[in-house]
Design an enzyme around this catalytic site. Structure first.
Site, PDB file in Angstrom:
ATOM      1  N   ASP A 137      -4.476   9.463  -2.081  1.00 52.60           N
ATOM      2  CA  ASP A 137      -4.281   8.105  -1.630  1.00 52.60           C
ATOM      3  C   ASP A 137      -4.054   7.250  -2.886  1.00 52.60           C
ATOM      4  OD1 ASP A 137      -4.444   5.732   0.035  1.00 52.60           O
ATOM      5  OD2 ASP A 137      -6.476   5.476  -0.727  1.00 52.60           O
ATOM      6  N   ASP A 196      -4.403   3.082  -3.163  1.00 50.92           N
ATOM      7  CA  ASP A 196      -5.295   1.935  -3.311  1.00 50.92           C
ATOM      8  C   ASP A 196      -6.757   2.362  -3.245  1.00 50.92           C
ATOM      9  OD1 ASP A 196      -3.130   0.166  -3.439  1.00 50.92           O
ATOM     10  OD2 ASP A 196      -3.066  -0.064  -1.265  1.00 50.92           O
ATOM     11  N   ASP A 199      -0.636   3.921   2.180  1.00 50.09           N
ATOM     12  CA  ASP A 199      -0.220   2.842   3.066  1.00 50.09           C
ATOM     13  C   ASP A 199       0.199   1.605   2.278  1.00 50.09           C
ATOM     14  OD1 ASP A 199       0.346   1.706   5.461  1.00 50.09           O
ATOM     15  OD2 ASP A 199      -1.726   1.354   6.083  1.00 50.09           O
ATOM     16  N   ASP A 228     -10.129   7.151   0.347  1.00 52.46           N
ATOM     17  CA  ASP A 228     -11.285   6.256   0.470  1.00 52.46           C
ATOM     18  C   ASP A 228     -11.403   5.603   1.840  1.00 52.46           C
ATOM     19  OD1 ASP A 228     -10.322   3.089   0.181  1.00 52.46           O
ATOM     20  OD2 ASP A 228      -8.911   4.542  -0.600  1.00 52.46           O
TER      21      ASP A 228
END
Length: 247
Positions: free
Chosen positions: A10, A12, A96, A178
């Site tokens: 991921d 962020d 995302d 996360d």
């Protein structure tokens, strides 16, 4: 074993120490408008609207790129990524955020070449020079997953990566994340895989709420140092000292 390993990150609050979207919003003075519209638009459409506002204010794409250079990244996260790449692992990003934000941050830290693929929301400059941000999944073909936001089902993408791994003879996946959006892909991992949820964030809580649903081995972490230690241990290296190199 490193060459048979695919590591999916991921972005962020995983690779970087903040949220790239809200960083740009705050640093370029859009927090009030963002908060006004937050409940009226899906996230990706909201960020596209923020880019429209910046363009209307005369802000340039270069200003946005400069802002992204200030996003913090832990130095040991940088080292861990470089070492995993140097050891022969295949590294991918599943996020995302959006292509422009991610690529500019990775370029700044000398990491862009470490990743074979960045899977995220689309971004491009239109004819007027405005940055556009569009969903990864087209709204006309909904993914149908009730765990994920409409714009991106990470679990569906993980299944596609797993299919390509089978063809290429790769054996295992390590997934780092996360947030809530990282739970669906974690459910897709199998025995022999590893998931690395960040402490203090929703993914770890979701996993702990029903650990029997997770087939992969779980390794929680809170800092770049821990990512470095765990990743290199999983890859099978003894030390990363002196081996890191720019990508």
């Amino acid at each position: 074993m490193a060459g048979a390993t695919v590591i999916v990150f991921d972005f962020d609050h995983t690779i970087i120490e903040d949220n790239s979207d809200t960083w740009v919003v705050a640093e370029l003075g859009l927090t009030d408008l963002f908060n006004q519209l937050r409940r009226t638009l899906p996230w990706t459409a909201l960020m596209d609207r923020m880019m429209e506002e910046l363009h209307s204010q005369g802000r340039t794409i270069e200003e946005i790129a400069q802002c992204l250079k200030q996003v913090p990244m832990h130095p040991r996260m940088i080292a861990a990524i470089k070492e995993a790449h140097a050891l022969g692992c295949e590294l991918r990003i599943l996020s995302d955020a959006n292509q422009f934000f991610i690529e500019n941050i990775l370029k700044h830290y000398g990491l862009l070449g470490c990743f074979s693929e960045i899977i995220t929301n689309l971004s491009f400059l239109d004819d007027e020079g405005r940055l556009r941000i569009l969903p990864y999944h087209d709204a006309s073909s909904p993914h149908g997953c009730n765990l994920c936001p409409p714009n991106l089902c990470k679990g569906l993408v993980i299944e596609q990566i797993q299919a390509s791994m089978s063809v290429e003879g790769k054996k295992r996946m390590i997934y780092l994340g996360d947030g809530r959006g990282d739970y669906c892909p974690s459910l897709k991992l199998g025995e022999g895989d590893h998931v690395m949820p960040r402490k203090g964030f929703p993914l770890l809580k979701k996993i702990c709420d029903n650990p029997a649903l997770i087939k992969a081995e779980v390794h929680d972490w809170s800092s770049g140092e821990e990512v470095e230690r765990i990743l290199i241990q999983l890859i099978g290296a003894n030390s990363i000292a002196g081996n890191s190199k720019d990508c």
